[in-house]
Motif scaffolding. Sequence first.
Motif, mmCIF file in Angstrom:
data_model
loop_
_atom_site.group_PDB
_atom_site.id
_atom_site.type_symbol
_atom_site.label_atom_id
_atom_site.label_comp_id
_atom_site.label_asym_id
_atom_site.label_seq_id
_atom_site.Cartn_x
_atom_site.Cartn_y
_atom_site.Cartn_z
ATOM 1 N N LYS A 313 -49.721 -18.541 12.967
ATOM 2 C CA LYS A 313 -50.466 -17.818 13.181
ATOM 3 C C LYS A 313 -51.441 -18.494 12.224
ATOM 4 C CE LYS A 313 -48.221 -14.629 14.886
ATOM 5 N NZ LYS A 313 -47.441 -13.467 14.754
ATOM 6 N N THR A 315 -52.611 -21.652 12.356
ATOM 7 C CA THR A 315 -53.374 -23.008 13.203
ATOM 8 C C THR A 315 -53.579 -22.188 14.669
ATOM 9 O OG1 THR A 315 -51.483 -23.485 14.104
ATOM 10 C CG2 THR A 315 -51.741 -24.310 12.176
ATOM 11 N N ILE A 339 -55.031 -21.904 23.840
ATOM 12 C CA ILE A 339 -56.467 -21.718 23.296
ATOM 13 C C ILE A 339 -57.473 -22.239 24.164
ATOM 14 C CG2 ILE A 339 -57.479 -21.656 21.452
ATOM 15 C CD1 ILE A 339 -55.097 -20.662 20.260
ATOM 16 N N THR A 350 -56.615 -28.643 13.663
ATOM 17 C CA THR A 350 -57.270 -29.182 12.769
ATOM 18 C C THR A 350 -57.744 -27.210 12.227
ATOM 19 O OG1 THR A 350 -58.162 -30.891 14.138
ATOM 20 C CG2 THR A 350 -59.139 -30.432 12.107
ATOM 21 N N TYR A 353 -60.979 -23.428 8.557
ATOM 22 C CA TYR A 353 -60.476 -22.743 7.334
ATOM 23 C C TYR A 353 -59.589 -22.401 6.029
ATOM 24 C CZ TYR A 353 -57.365 -20.963 11.199
ATOM 25 O OH TYR A 353 -56.579 -21.936 12.398
ATOM 26 N N LYS B 48 -64.527 -15.509 13.129
ATOM 27 C CA LYS B 48 -64.714 -16.823 13.827
ATOM 28 C C LYS B 48 -63.786 -16.464 14.627
ATOM 29 C CE LYS B 48 -68.853 -18.998 11.555
ATOM 30 N NZ LYS B 48 -69.322 -19.165 12.480
ATOM 31 N N VAL B 50 -59.461 -18.723 15.969
ATOM 32 C CA VAL B 50 -58.429 -19.655 15.350
ATOM 33 C C VAL B 50 -58.580 -19.991 16.476
ATOM 34 C CG1 VAL B 50 -56.050 -19.633 14.542
ATOM 35 C CG2 VAL B 50 -57.812 -18.319 13.611
ATOM 36 N N ASP B 51 -58.840 -21.499 16.703
ATOM 37 C CA ASP B 51 -58.814 -21.963 17.970
ATOM 38 C C ASP B 51 -58.163 -23.625 17.978
ATOM 39 O OD1 ASP B 51 -60.711 -23.708 16.175
ATOM 40 O OD2 ASP B 51 -61.658 -23.662 17.666
ATOM 41 N N THR B 52 -57.189 -23.652 16.904
ATOM 42 C CA THR B 52 -56.544 -24.619 16.804
ATOM 43 C C THR B 52 -57.133 -26.523 17.097
ATOM 44 O OG1 THR B 52 -55.845 -25.367 18.790
ATOM 45 C CG2 THR B 52 -55.210 -24.330 18.352
ATOM 46 N N ALA B 59 -62.373 -22.150 23.045
ATOM 47 C CA ALA B 59 -61.264 -21.103 23.243
ATOM 48 C C ALA B 59 -61.283 -20.205 23.556
ATOM 49 C CB ALA B 59 -60.952 -20.911 21.353
ATOM 50 N N PHE B 60 -60.091 -19.918 24.057
ATOM 51 C CA PHE B 60 -59.458 -19.025 25.743
ATOM 52 C C PHE B 60 -59.390 -17.882 24.727
ATOM 53 C CE2 PHE B 60 -61.268 -22.815 27.665
ATOM 54 C CZ PHE B 60 -61.601 -21.931 28.765
ATOM 55 N N THR B 61 -58.328 -17.937 24.250
ATOM 56 C CA THR B 61 -58.301 -17.218 23.519
ATOM 57 C C THR B 61 -58.170 -16.347 22.401
ATOM 58 O OG1 THR B 61 -56.341 -18.994 22.467
ATOM 59 C CG2 THR B 61 -55.221 -17.946 24.344
ATOM 60 N N TYR B 63 -58.900 -14.847 19.022
ATOM 61 C CA TYR B 63 -57.464 -14.555 18.123
ATOM 62 C C TYR B 63 -59.193 -15.073 16.731
ATOM 63 C CZ TYR B 63 -54.281 -15.856 14.351
ATOM 64 O OH TYR B 63 -53.807 -16.564 12.820
ATOM 65 N N TYR B 65 -61.389 -14.133 12.751
ATOM 66 C CA TYR B 65 -61.172 -13.798 11.749
ATOM 67 C C TYR B 65 -62.306 -13.040 10.909
ATOM 68 C CZ TYR B 65 -62.468 -18.575 10.124
ATOM 69 O OH TYR B 65 -63.041 -19.448 10.310
ATOM 70 N N THR B 128 -49.253 -9.657 16.229
ATOM 71 C CA THR B 128 -50.153 -10.856 15.436
ATOM 72 C C THR B 128 -50.117 -12.409 17.242
ATOM 73 O OG1 THR B 128 -48.934 -11.400 13.180
ATOM 74 C CG2 THR B 128 -50.323 -10.267 13.885
ATOM 75 N N ASP B 129 -49.073 -12.266 17.459
ATOM 76 C CA ASP B 129 -49.021 -13.091 18.091
ATOM 77 C C ASP B 129 -50.291 -13.454 19.347
ATOM 78 O OD1 ASP B 129 -48.432 -15.391 19.380
ATOM 79 O OD2 ASP B 129 -46.529 -14.665 20.497
ATOM 80 N N TYR B 130 -50.722 -14.651 19.220
ATOM 81 C CA TYR B 130 -52.196 -14.575 19.987
ATOM 82 C C TYR B 130 -52.430 -13.718 21.340
ATOM 83 C CZ TYR B 130 -50.800 -19.040 21.727
ATOM 84 O OH TYR B 130 -50.152 -19.722 22.948
ATOM 85 N N ASP B 131 -51.550 -14.555 21.900
ATOM 86 C CA ASP B 131 -51.344 -13.358 23.429
ATOM 87 C C ASP B 131 -50.431 -11.980 23.713
ATOM 88 O OD1 ASP B 131 -48.526 -13.986 23.430
ATOM 89 O OD2 ASP B 131 -48.540 -15.262 24.973
ATOM 90 N N THR B 132 -50.064 -11.682 22.886
ATOM 91 C CA THR B 132 -49.612 -10.657 22.680
ATOM 92 C C THR B 132 -51.404 -9.007 23.409
ATOM 93 O OG1 THR B 132 -48.030 -10.673 21.171
ATOM 94 C CG2 THR B 132 -48.514 -7.983 21.934
ATOM 95 N N PHE B 138 -56.962 -10.772 13.088
ATOM 96 C CA PHE B 138 -55.848 -11.009 11.549
ATOM 97 C C PHE B 138 -56.907 -11.121 10.428
ATOM 98 C CE2 PHE B 138 -52.287 -12.991 11.708
ATOM 99 C CZ PHE B 138 -51.721 -12.555 10.268
#
Lengths: 516, 603
Positions: A313, A315, A339, A350, A353, B48, B50-52, B59-61, B63, B65, B128-132, B138
């Motif tokens: 969650k 990352t 993603i 990475t 935040y 913003k 959360v995009d890894t 980012a396409f999903t 997610y 904050y 809270t799974d990004y694809d639910t 969050f």
Amino acid sequence: MPKRTDIHKILIIGSGPIIIGQACEFDYSGTQGCKALREEGYEVVLVNSNPATIMTDPDLGNRTYIEPISPQVLEKIIEIEKPDCLLPTLGGQTALNNAVALAENGILERHGVELIGAKLEAINKAEDRELFKEAMNRINLQVPRSGYARSVDEAMNIIKEVGFPAIIRPSFTLGGTGAGTAYNREEFPDVVRWGLECSPCHTVLIEESVLGWKEFELEVMRDLADNVVIICSIENFDPMGVHTGDSITVAPAQTLTDKEYQAMRDASIDIIREIGVETGGSNIQFAVNPKDGRMVVIEMNPRVSRSSALASKATGFPIAKIAAKLAVGFTLDEIRNDITRVTPASFEPTIDYCVVKIPRWAFEKFPGSDSTLGTQMKSVGEAMSIGRTFKEALQKGLRSLEIDRFGFGADGKDTYVFQHQLVFEDPQDSSYQDPSASYLKEEIIEKLKRPNPDRIFYIRYALQIGLSIQDIYQYTKIDPWFLVNLAEIVDMEYQLRNVKKDVVEWIREDQKIVGV
Amino acid sequence: MNETELKNIILQAKQFGFSDRQLGYLWGVSESDIRRLRKRLAIVPVFKTVDTCAAEFEAFTPYHYSTYETESEVRPSEKGKIVILGGGPNRIGQGIEFDYCCVHAVMALREIGYETIMINSNPETVSTDYDTADRLYFEPLTFEDVMHIIEAEQPKGVIVQFGGQTPLKLAVPLERAGVNILGTSPDSIDLAEDRKRFGALLEELRINQPPNGTATTVAEAKTIANRIGYPVLVRPSYVLGGRAMEIVYDENRLSTYMKRAVQVSPEHPVLIDKYLEDAVEVDVDAVSDMSDVYVGGIMEHIEFAGIHSGDSACVIPPRTLMSETVDTICAQTITLAKALHACGLMNIQYAVTRRDGAEQVYVLEVNPRASRTVPFVSKATGVPLAKIAAKIMAGISLASFGLPPRPTIHHIAVKEAVLPFLKFPGVDILLGPEMRSTGEVMGIDTDFGRAYAKAQAGAGMMLPEPNPPLDKRQVVISVTDRDKPAIVESARWLAEMGFELLATGGTFEFLRQHKIPSKRVFKVKEDRPHIVDIMKNLNTALVINTPLDASSAYDELALRRCALEHHIPYVTTVAAARAAVLGIRSNLKENLQVKAIQDYFST
């Protein structure tokens, strides 16, 4: 390496009912794993006794058994379903223990079921204290020094190695009866004698104390081609001695130097290889002595854990899903990141935040129970929050907890309200405290020394009555970096109090305009 | 202080994570004052992603904050959107069940073409799974944080009834702020929760509830208790979830309770209800679209009324209720759903008393929202209640689902609660009106005994097998006088199945009178070897112990903790004892059958 075509049907074991220490994170991982495997065309058989899970929805798996999770029941299911393999790493300790029992009883072999994700040998190496210690020695990593003693004489020999302070744990006692800490040579024999007496097999483990050391976790993944990636580093705000599940934790780690972090990364990669977790995720815990930077390995979970859910969650990297795909033969570079859709799963996440996780306890439901936090987890849930800074994330986290708090104090719910803050007000309210009262200091210090659910708020009181960061560090062993951040929040609070008059004027004017 | 200075300090406070609530407290003004001032100064958060990859790649999903910076990364779509509020951190009374409901709401609304937006702060969950959901925020579930998202997204409506208490308590403030609350209106929720309004409604509908009253003084409490008769159930009006609730049998205990547990006053009245002794509690989950009602599941509790429904085991379909009673319960459920204009899920708790061969139905509580039992009922009956409810809330009629008036099933499902007592040394393990379980399991089979035994096994309590080995055949029985008649049959069956009964003084005498052989053992205070000594020798297969009285409280606590810590199966109510004996009789080991849930509903 492409996915395996020699297997078709996969059994996934869930974690059963929600208990303290094993909550819905395993519904999350089981559900993800199941979806990922079906996406690849495999048939999935699920077992879980918990009806409140998404993973037991009839349309999620191909075959779903809501039955008690025990080797006996699992054997029946294996007889009926004849799966090709068993993926035991998504259902917490329950799934892992049952898988080990099935493997050791020969049931898996008898029915031709292959363990995927983690082999029996790797599970045993990670879970057995002695085997783990030997493995760490082989790769030149340290674990807390320790040894078993059956007499005071033996203990005296061991303590030369281990050093003080040392923890003495009697073997095979319930709930830690007879355990103690010895700080010097004089009291040591007595503690050992008492421990030996408490132990039904007259044996004690003497272990180097790492209480108060800094605690870190790394989430690591490995594939069949031996690629290893680090998904996330997590730092425990509360030092060693408080269970990770009962600690406030922060991602990414905040207080390591780059050199220290690189050493920890390298160690993690060596550990997952040495233990032999071929595919999937593992969680590795480290302790670092704040005095000299000595790093020891505490333990490794050869499976998806509570921390993996948090790391996923935090990352956006779906550890359980990727673990399931790795288990059927994919390599990290072959799996696309959902993603970004351009980076592969071998691309380490990475974070720009800060993520804070805060546990939620329920001591009010158990009158008479001791709210001291220790090595046995007591929290029933957790909230996570994301901000640009630790300060922002912490305050958001505190107001997410559903404990009627709206941040790091200053919300009208504080136990102590101190007079000197009230620059523009008369302290008429009887609950206002004089911050210089001596009994207050004692009360606050007691709450700092003893880890407990309200400790975070007591750090604020400590700052308000004028304890220094150094003092608070002495009592809590919480890294000064965190304490400085907390102090900055308190300073901000004072700045805000100081402009009260001006702000109220603005608000009055505002009210006139909108006619409130 | 000029506007720029003011803006700077507020912005900095927000960047430090201060909530409007904190600022309001520090400046002695209300949260809404701060909100208004902030908006005027254009201090609002951005979102913003959360995009890894720290924004290195697109980012396409979505997610997100919130934070206080300049550039927002959210691009709200023009589609029809619905926000689902999650349940926040797990705690006792609010667990995974509500996350299950939220996830089902998301799935159902996606199926019918809505864009779904999930807001939650619990990292352990599927929600809270990004694809639910289509979008995930969050964020804390507070009015301030939720409003920011609603203002940014402009959804068609918000669902508050699936995430338990956390989102439910935001219903009124959100509605006041002009947000469209989907499903049952906040006013109907209030009608069901307000004791006075609800009492009047029941009277109008001619539906029974246990006699009750509200006391603001100790004297008033005594008068009410005397009027309705002891025993009574007492609790403070301002605490939810059964906290500080107690069953009181006489005036002495009532006085003690009023002094010890609550500070009664006109602002904090105490609620007093007639406690229906030995009543069977029944939980009903239903779905309603205001014109039609589907009674989704009728659960009969195994423990008697007085034990929190979340800690009690229950069974679908009802086992012992008369069919007329089941009909009455269905009819009252439909009447209440319509009277409350319930739209979506609704849960009703009933108590059924038995006297002279007749059964009487009382309504204990109505909650027009998702309940803890929705997933269990859905799994037991094969009808996804939460999904249907979500679609109804989006405007689809119940009739279009083509459901029968109530489900028919040919198997038995037992739900059992799982309690965390082992983690809290020294705490008593008795069940009461306050919920303390952390989770639940289900046992499903074609026979009640087997389903019950499976549920116990799932909860970690392996019931013994009939004809036990010599070193594991002791059953310890120690029950209170009121429970003695009810224990006779269970004791006889245990003896017949080859168990050796060990009973304490009174229970021993009673069993002897009924010609059931047992061996007398000492209580802890009497002499040694006493009952706990015997249990520690690990030859005990089962402990049946119901609470006696205050004087032996310590004794019994030692006994129950011993059972818990040595993993000896134990039951603390006669109803559970009976079910356990049926479970033992079913001989799970010999008759263990497993069956996939898909096969139960394949026809």
